[in-house]
Design an enzyme around this catalytic site. Structure first.
Site, PDB file in Angstrom:
ATOM      1  N   LYS A 162      35.315  51.019  49.322  1.00 34.51           N
ATOM      2  CA  LYS A 162      35.926  49.707  49.509  1.00 34.51           C
ATOM      3  C   LYS A 162      35.347  49.093  50.765  1.00 34.51           C
ATOM      4  O   LYS A 162      34.849  49.804  51.658  1.00 34.51           O
ATOM      5  CB  LYS A 162      37.444  49.827  49.655  1.00 34.51           C
ATOM      6  CG  LYS A 162      38.201  48.609  49.146  1.00 34.51           C
ATOM      7  CD  LYS A 162      38.203  48.513  47.629  1.00 34.51           C
ATOM      8  CE  LYS A 162      39.004  47.303  47.177  1.00 34.51           C
ATOM      9  NZ  LYS A 162      39.102  47.245  45.696  1.00 34.51           N
ATOM     10  N   ASP A 164      37.072  41.327  45.267  1.00 35.20           N
ATOM     11  CA  ASP A 164      38.474  41.691  45.435  1.00 35.20           C
ATOM     12  C   ASP A 164      39.160  40.431  45.973  1.00 35.20           C
ATOM     13  O   ASP A 164      38.631  39.325  45.791  1.00 35.20           O
ATOM     14  CB  ASP A 164      38.605  42.885  46.397  1.00 35.20           C
ATOM     15  CG  ASP A 164      39.997  43.532  46.384  1.00 35.20           C
ATOM     16  OD1 ASP A 164      40.299  44.232  45.420  1.00 35.20           O
ATOM     17  OD2 ASP A 164      40.766  43.308  47.337  1.00 35.20           O
ATOM     18  N   SER A 218      33.120  46.684  35.584  1.00 33.01           N
ATOM     19  CA  SER A 218      32.037  46.571  36.561  1.00 33.01           C
ATOM     20  C   SER A 218      30.951  47.606  36.276  1.00 33.01           C
ATOM     21  O   SER A 218      29.754  47.320  36.384  1.00 33.01           O
ATOM     22  CB  SER A 218      32.582  46.776  37.979  1.00 33.01           C
ATOM     23  OG  SER A 218      33.229  45.621  38.449  1.00 33.01           O
TER      24      SER A 218
END
Length: 450
Positions: free
Chosen positions: A125, A165, A382
C-alpha cells in the site's frame, strides 16, 4: 501465553502510536488461534514475527508547485509488505489522514486479501498526505509527476504494481502513468486502473462495488435467500459505493443511502445511480448537489448525526454495505443495525467496522462479509488488468466480469470451507483470515529465510 499474544504484545509496545495497524494485526491474530494450536510449524519458523513486519518501507518528500508558483511539500510512502506469492500489489491513497500506521494497516490487510483471490499477487500500500480536494487539474498533475519521480525506482510490472484508492482515481492514475512512461521510457503494466486507451481493463472501475455484491449474494445463497427485494444502506459516494449501488439495482435490491464527508443522502425511491455518477464522477461535487437534482431525496448533514455514530447505519435496512473508510461503523452502529432488522453486512471499504462491531455481528450470527474477502474484487480485477497488459491484449467487459464473479464465488467458498474445517461454521472472519494466511505462510516457509 499464546504465540500470537506474545507477538502482538511486542508489536503493541513498538508501534503504540499506530492504532489502525495494531487493530488490523489483532483482528488477524485472534482468528489464527485455532490454526496455530493445531501445528507448531508457524511458530517454529517465526512466521508471525516475519509476516507482521513490512519487507520494505519507503518514505520520501514530494515537492511541487501550486498554481501561484509557490512550493508545497508533502510526504510520500510505499509499504511493500509481503511478496511471498507474487509482486507487491495494492493501492495508492491521497488523503490528509495518510501516515505510516494507516498504510501499514492497509498493506497488512492487502496480504491476505490478495492471497484469497487465488491470484499471484503480494501485499502493499502507498500514498501521500496530499489532498486532491480543492486542487486544480494542473496542481494534481504536478503533484503526481513529482510523486512518481520518487516512486518509479521502487516499482515495476513484476516488482510492485500500484493501483488507485481514496483520492486516486482515473485522473490521478493517468498522470502517474504518464510520468512513469516519461521517466523510464517503458510501456508496461506498472499501474492498474489505467484509462482504456492506454492499457486499462474494462470492468475495473466497477469491480470492487460489483464484487462486494457478488460476495453478499453468495452469503445469502447458503440460506436459500437472495438480494432481490432487499432494502440496502450503502455508505460512501466514491467508486466503490457508486458501483455497489449500481449492481444492487441490477440484482433487484434497492440501495437507499450514500454518504460523503459532509453528509448523507436518503432516497427512499432508491439511489439514482446516473445522478450520483454525474455529481461525483463528472462535477466532483458534494451530495448536496444530488439533493438539488433529486428534490424528493433527503439530505442529512454530518452536523445532524448523533455524536459518535454514523447516521447511515440508523436507517432501517435488510442489508448494509460499508463502502467509505476504516472504522466508520462502531459497536453502537452495529447494535442499531441489528435492532432495525439488518441481516447482512458486506464490507466494500477496508476495515470499516471496529473490532467491537465485528463481535456484535458474529455473536448475532448474521451474514457478515469481512473486507479482506468481500472487497477483494477490486484487486482481483487489477491483476486481470496485469494479465491483459502482459499479453498485450484486451478482454471484453463480459469476460472480465465473469472472471470477477468466479473469483468472488471462490473466495466465499474458500472462507466458508476453512471456517467449517476449524469448527467455526459461518464465521467468515476466521475462515478468510486462516485461508489467506495459510497460503502466504506456507509459501514463506518453502522459500526459506534470506
Amino acid at each position: 501465553m499464546s504465540y500470537s499474544q506474545v507477538v502482538y504484545d511486542r508489536l503493541s509496545k513498538i508501534y503504540a502510536h499506530q492504532s489502525e495497524y495494531l487493530q488490523a494485526v489483532l483482528e488477524v491474530l485472534v482468528s489464527l488461534e485455532p490454526l496455530l494450536k493445531s501445528t507448531n510449524i508457524y511458530e517454529k519458523n517465526k512466521i508471525l514475527e516475519r509476516i507482521t513486519e513490512p519487507e520494505r518501507l519507503i518514505q520520501f518528500k514530494v515537492e511541487w508547485l501550486d498554481d501561484k508558483g509557490e512550493i508545497q511539500v508533502n510526504k510520500g510512502y510505499r509499504v511493500q509488505f509481503n511478496s511471498a506469492i507474487g509482486p507487491y500489489k495494492g493501492g495508492l491513497r491521497f488523503h490528509p489522514s495518510v501516515n505510516e500506521g494507516v498504510l501499514k494497516f492497509l498493506g497488512f490487510e492487502q496480504i491476505f486479501k490478495n492471497s484469497l483471490t487465488g491470484l499471484p499477487i503480494g501485499g502493499a500500500k502507498g500514498g501521500s498526505d496530499f489532498d486532491p480536494k480543492g486542487k486544480s487539474d494542473n496542481e494534481i498533475m504536478r503533484f503526481c509527476q513529482s510523486f512518481m519521480l520518487n516512486l518509479y525506482r521502487h516499482i515495476g510490472a513484476t516488482v510492485d504494481v500500484p493501483a488507485g484508492d481514496i483520492g486516486v482515481g482515473g485522473r490521478e492514475i493517468g498522470y502517474l502513468y504518464g510520468a512513469y512512461k516519461k521517466i523510464t521510457n517503458t510501456y508496461e503494466g506498472v499501474l492498474t486502473g489505467k484509462g482504456l486507451n492506454f492499457g486499462g481493463s474494462l470492468a475495473r472501475t466497477e469491480a470492487t462495488g460489483y464484487g462486494t455484491v457478488y460476495f453478499a449474494r453468495e452469503m445469502l445463497k447458503t440460506k436459500n435467500d437472495a438480494l432481490e427485494g432487499k432494502i440496502c444502506t450503502v455508505s460512501g459516494a466514491g467508486n466503490v459505493a457508486i458501483y455497489c449501488c449500481e449492481k444492487l439495482h441490477q440484482v433487484g435490491a434497492k440501495p437507499i443511502t450514500v454518504s460523503d464527508s459532509r453528509g448523507m443522502i436518503l432516497d427512499e425511491n432508491g439511489i439514482n445511480v446516473d445522478v450520483l455518477k454525474q455529481v461525483k464522477e463528472v462535477e466532483r461535487a458534494s451530495l448536496t448537489r444530488y439533493k438539488e437534482l433529486v428534490p424528493s431525496a433527503k439530505y442529512i448533514s454530518v452536523d445532524e448525526y448523533k455524536k459518535g455514530t454514523n447516521a447511515v447505519w440508523s436507517v432501517k435496512c435488510d442489508a448494509a454495505f460499508p463502502c467509505a473508510t476504516q472504522n466508520e461503523l462502531n459497536k453502537e452502529d452495529a447494535i442499531t443495525l441489528l435492532n432495525n432488522g439488518c441481516k447482512l453486512v458486506a464490507e466494500g471499504a477496508n476495515m470499516p467496522s471496529s473490532i467491537d462491531a465485528i463481535n456484535v455481528f458474529l455473536d448475532a450470527k448474521i451474514h457478515y462479509g469481512p473486507a479482506k474477502a468481500a472487497n477483494a474484487g477490486g484487486v482481483a480485477t487489477s491483476e486481470l488488468e496485469m494479465q491483459q497488459n502482459a499479453s498485450m491484449c484486451s478482454w471484453s467487459f463480459e469476460k472480465v466480469d465473469s472472471k470477477l464473479n468466479d473469483i468472488m464465488t471462490h473466495i466465499h467458498e474458500n472462507a466458508a470451507m476453512t471456517a467449517k474445517e476449524f469448527k467455526a461454521d459461518g464465521n467468515l472472519v476466521l475462515g478468510a483470515n486462516i485461508a489467506g494466511f495459510r497460503k502466504v505462510a506456507d509459501s514463506m516457509i518453502a522459500l526459506g529465510v534470506m
